[in-house]
Design an enzyme around this catalytic site. Structure first.
Site, PDB file in Angstrom:
ATOM      1  N   HIS A  91      28.525   2.738  59.075  1.00 21.54           N
ATOM      2  CA  HIS A  91      28.212   3.539  57.890  1.00 21.54           C
ATOM      3  C   HIS A  91      28.608   2.835  56.599  1.00 21.54           C
ATOM      4  O   HIS A  91      28.143   3.221  55.530  1.00 21.54           O
ATOM      5  CB  HIS A  91      28.764   4.970  58.004  1.00 21.54           C
ATOM      6  CG  HIS A  91      30.216   5.148  57.705  1.00 21.54           C
ATOM      7  ND1 HIS A  91      31.181   5.256  58.682  1.00 21.54           N
ATOM      8  CD2 HIS A  91      30.871   5.273  56.533  1.00 21.54           C
ATOM      9  CE1 HIS A  91      32.368   5.438  58.111  1.00 21.54           C
ATOM     10  NE2 HIS A  91      32.206   5.454  56.810  1.00 21.54           N
ATOM     11  N   ASP A 227      30.572   3.061  65.560  1.00 17.13           N
ATOM     12  CA  ASP A 227      30.450   2.895  64.111  1.00 17.13           C
ATOM     13  C   ASP A 227      30.951   1.522  63.634  1.00 17.13           C
ATOM     14  O   ASP A 227      31.985   1.414  62.997  1.00 17.13           O
ATOM     15  CB  ASP A 227      31.231   4.025  63.419  1.00 17.13           C
ATOM     16  CG  ASP A 227      30.772   4.243  61.985  1.00 17.13           C
ATOM     17  OD1 ASP A 227      30.112   3.337  61.428  1.00 17.13           O
ATOM     18  OD2 ASP A 227      31.082   5.308  61.419  1.00 17.13           O
ATOM     19  N   SER A 665      37.391   3.615  55.541  1.00 15.59           N
ATOM     20  CA  SER A 665      36.354   3.400  56.538  1.00 15.59           C
ATOM     21  C   SER A 665      36.161   1.918  56.791  1.00 15.59           C
ATOM     22  O   SER A 665      36.030   1.136  55.849  1.00 15.59           O
ATOM     23  CB  SER A 665      35.028   3.986  56.059  1.00 15.59           C
ATOM     24  OG  SER A 665      35.024   5.357  56.268  1.00 15.59           O
TER      25      SER A 665
HETATM   26  N1  ARG Z   1      32.702  10.790  57.594  1.00 12.77           N
HETATM   27  C1  ARG Z   1      32.688   9.357  57.450  1.00 12.77           C
HETATM   28  C2  ARG Z   1      33.514   8.927  56.272  1.00 12.77           C
HETATM   29  O1  ARG Z   1      33.558   9.586  55.277  1.00 12.77           O
HETATM   30  C3  ARG Z   1      31.316   8.818  57.205  1.00 12.77           C
HETATM   31  C4  ARG Z   1      30.408   8.988  58.325  1.00 12.77           C
HETATM   32  C5  ARG Z   1      28.998   8.624  57.951  1.00 12.77           C
HETATM   33  N2  ARG Z   1      28.109   9.238  58.913  1.00 12.77           N
HETATM   34  C6  ARG Z   1      27.236  10.209  58.675  1.00 12.77           C
HETATM   35  N3  ARG Z   1      26.696  10.791  59.684  1.00 12.77           N
HETATM   36  N4  ARG Z   1      26.866  10.587  57.443  1.00 12.77           N
HETATM   37  O2  ARG Z   1      34.065   7.843  56.275  1.00 12.77           O
END
Ligand code: ARG
Length: 732
Positions: A91, A227, A665
């Site tokens: 991501h 991911d 992330s």
């Molecule tokens: N929740 C994750 C974060 O903020 C990002 C995941 C992105 N994936 C998605 N399905 N939009 O780091």
């Protein structure tokens, strides 16, 4: 049965011995002094010097921040080979991957694996930076400032000192420097950086792995998302940081690269995460939390929801639209769920009550001494008053910035043309300046119309404006409606008038069509700009910003000072507590252990998921839960090679109690020996207010296991070009 019991007993033992609440995003230059003893107790085998050193290469040298070309940080990545290979989340690479994808080369849906250096694809939108050193410069920045110094003087003095320190730090070097504020202005730290602007895309799994579970599983456990994505950092042939793509550039030789462990994790194992967390507000008052719950979050959530639903209709109907909008859709969907979940946890848990209790104790402490009372006695009552005034103003400003100024994809681009309009007032006198302004605008307009779908843009634009007039009563609306839209595009109802206006924007404006834009740039005129419906709209909105902005800025002023005083007071009040500064996109370290949790009554969540769970979640009719056939076959046949754990199954994701937030992330999760055991990629639904308050029981970090990452690269896609660079460790 026996096994489960054993696990249960050992968990009890572990939590008994190491009952440490693993809260905190610590400054790496402080850990030797503040945290190292604690880390050792939990199982850290590295020395403090091996984690952060300014004299020798250390762990921190492998941890990079991913930034936009303009230098704003959005994620973390780690160097995993001697040739500058960088791992981050899928991501985090998402924007790069979508922007490189076409229907012919669809890396987003199909994945990509470079087979040689020349297959590595330049990503102009990304640069990466590494921390060279961190210095505490508080005393220099705050020199001469006392409690009596006015806010305005304080601001000026701080800015001046910061400028001098930053200039000094980079003099005669190729470094960059930034002084970052901590504790709301209580302390200041100098960060010296080295930046690399030639970054190339090396590999990624298909979205059915990298984004498995999509927005449904996002922010949730149990998780089965692979991911990760892979890039390479390049340097100049003589070993200097690259300033942009150059075919002569060579793979970066790092000071440190992380070995990768596939020996696996167990509950209670030591873990640490280094990265660049973006923003937390851990010292926010209960009034700030209530304000978020009741005003800030709900207004963002409802606007984003409408935007997302409208985009999705067209994305589902046309793959070209999907590729064009995938990135903004994903990041808005991510924010939408976060803000929604944060407000929900604020409503349904005791987070706010915990803060209220602390504040009551603080107030008692402050009031029990005359000097303290004079300094801190009014801090909380003032914050209460400010936030109560601030709420309604926020609603207006969110509706303005998200609802009006980001209603369509190119609304904000109009701003770049306002300078040109000024010049065009005297087109003869400014002839030279006008042609150079036009040259400067060309790349921006070029970008505006790549992968641009006006029909979808029109739908979203119209929907957002309609929502604005539905939710904001006439007397509080921005003047652009009464003074421009409803006047110029007369119709029986406001809605019809809006529709007429939107049609004009999308059939006449230079901001919604490349041919019209090019024709304008070839023969620019003030008259054309003034007659342009999108231009007139933005001018109208800006023309009536003042009241909303003043209310906002007015409330903000009091909040800033009192929040600084609140932290200062808390640090005096809780003398025995070790404080850490809020996240602010600077390098931090958080340590803890692999840990399961109990999300609600009678439910226990294990700390590890297996590939079997992917098959259980499979739904061929739902884009988010499609499973690649090649993956399914191997999982069903249990072809896991050396990546299976002792049960013979393939681990996919695991939980730890490290303290992270957005910006972390892609961060490496590292074992006690300094080896990569996974990549952090998410937080969990039950405690989405983690930016405001840490929870020992309910807050977890979700990591993708290095065994799954390497299985995908090695066994599933046989990407040996990547494998051969990695330093894989098989024993604990
Ligand atoms: N929740 C994750 C974060 O903020 C990002 C995941 C992105 N994936 C998605 N399905 N939009 O780091």
């Amino acid at each position: 049965m026996k096994k489960a019991l054993l696990l249960f007993v050992s968990t009890l033992l572990l939590s008994g011995v190491f009952a440490t609440p693993d809260e905190g995003m610590w400054l790496p230059n402080k850990i030797a002094q503040l945290n190292y003893a604690d880390m050792q107790k939990l199982g850290c085998k590295l020395t403090a010097e091996e984690i952060y050193s300014i004299n020798n290469s250390s762990l921190k040298d492998a941890i990079f921040q991913l930034q936009s070309a303009e230098g704003s940080g959005f994620c973390t990545g780690e160097i995993v080979s001697k040739q500058g290979l960088l791992f981050t989340n899928h991501h985090c690479g998402y924007e790069a991957i979508t922007s490189l994808s076409t229907t012919e080369h669809n890396y987003l849906d199909d994945g990509y694996w470079a087979k040689s250096l020349k297959d590595e694809i330049s990503v102009p939108g990304i640069r990466v930076t590494r921390v060279v050193r961190i210095d505490d410069v508080t005393s220099r920045v705050l020199e001469g400032i006392t409690d009596e110094t006015s806010e305005a003087d304080r601001e000026k003095a701080v800015a001046k000192a910061i400028k001098i320190i930053e200039e000094e730090a980079v003099k005669d070097t190729h470094y960059e420097a930034a002084v970052s504020e901590m504790y709301q202005g209580g302390e200041y730290y100098l960060f010296v950086y080295e930046a690399f602007s030639d970054v190339r895309f090396v590999g990624a799994p298909p979205s059915s792995i990298g984004k498995f579970g999509g927005d449904t599983d996002n922010w949730m456990w149990p998780r089965h998302t692979g991911d990760f994505s892979i890039f390479r950092v390049y340097m100049t042939p003589d070993g200097k940081p690259s300033t942009g793509y150059d075919e002569k550039n060579v793979p970066y030789v790092p000071l440190h690269s992380l070995p990768i462990s596939i020996a696996g994790v167990e509950e209670g194992d030591f873990t640490m995460i280094m990265g660049y967390p973006g923003q937390t507000e851990r010292y926010l008052s209960s009034y700030g939390m209530i304000y978020k719950r009741d005003f800030f979050n709900p207004s963002i959530v409802s606007l984003l929801e409408l935007q997302l639903n409208t985009m999705k209709e067209d994305m589902d109907a046309d793959i070209n639209v999907r590729l064009a909008l995938a990135d903004s859709y994903a990041s808005n969907a991510n924010g939408w769920k976060l803000f929604d979940g944060e407000a929900l946890t604020l409503r349904t848990t005791d987070a706010i009550q915990q803060k209220e209790k602390l504040e009551a104790d603080f107030q008692k402490w402050a009031d029990s001494d005359e000097t303290r009372k004079a300094k801190y006695g009014e801090v909380l009552p003032s914050l209460k008053a400010s936030y109560e005034a601030f709420g309604p103003a926020t609603y207006d400003i969110i509706y303005l910035s998200l609802g009006l100024l980001q209603a369509g994809q190119h609304v904000m681009n109009v701003q770049s043309f306002m300078g040109l309009a000024k010049l065009l007032e005297d087109s003869k006198g400014n002839a030279d300046a006008i042609s150079s302004a036009i040259e400067n605008l060309k790349p921006e307009t070029e970008e505006m119309f790549t992968k641009y779908f006006p029909a979808t843009d029109k739908k979203v634009f119209t929907a957002m404006l309609k929502m604005y007039i539905k939710d904001i009563p006439a007397e509080k609306r921005n003047g652009v409606f009464a003074d421009y839209i409803f006047k110029t595009y007369k119709a029986k109802t406001e809605t019809e008038s809006l529709e007429k206006f939107a049609t004009a924007v999308f059939t006449k404006s230079i901001f919604t069509d490349k041919a019209r834009m090019d024709a304008f740039l070839a023969k620019p005129s003030l008259k054309a700009l003034k007659a342009d419906p999108m231009y007139a709209y933005v001018e109208g909105v800006f023309g009536d910003l003042f009241t909303v902005q003043m209310a906002y800025v007015g409330a903000m002023n009091g909040i800033d000072v009192n929040e600084r005083l609140f932290i200062e007071g808390l640090r005096e009040f809780q003398k025995d507590r070790t404080f850490y500064p809020d996240a602010n996109s600077t390098l931090r370290l958080t340590y803890g252990t692999v840990k399961s949790y109990d999300p609600r009554d009678a439910v226990h969540y294990k700390y590890l998921t297996y590939a079997e769970g992917i098959i259980q979640k499979e739904d061929p009719t739902n884009e988010e839960f499609k499973v690649a056939p090649e993956l399914k076959t191997k999982v069903l046949n249990k072809e896991f090679g050396r990546y299976a754990d002792k049960t013979g199954n393939l681990p996919v994701c695991f939980l730890s109690d490290n303290d992270i937030t957005g910006g972390n992330s892609g961060s490496p999760i590292i074992n006690g020996k300094g080896e990569l055991i996974g990549l952090a990629f998410d937080g969990n639904w039950e405690w989405l207010c983690s930016n405001l308050l840490f929870s020992v029981d309910l807050q977890r970090t979700i990591n993708v296991d290095s065994r799954y990452v390497l299985w995908v690269i090695d066994e599933l896609y046989d990407a040996q070009y990547i494998m051969k660079e990695l330093d894989v460790r098989t024993t604990k």
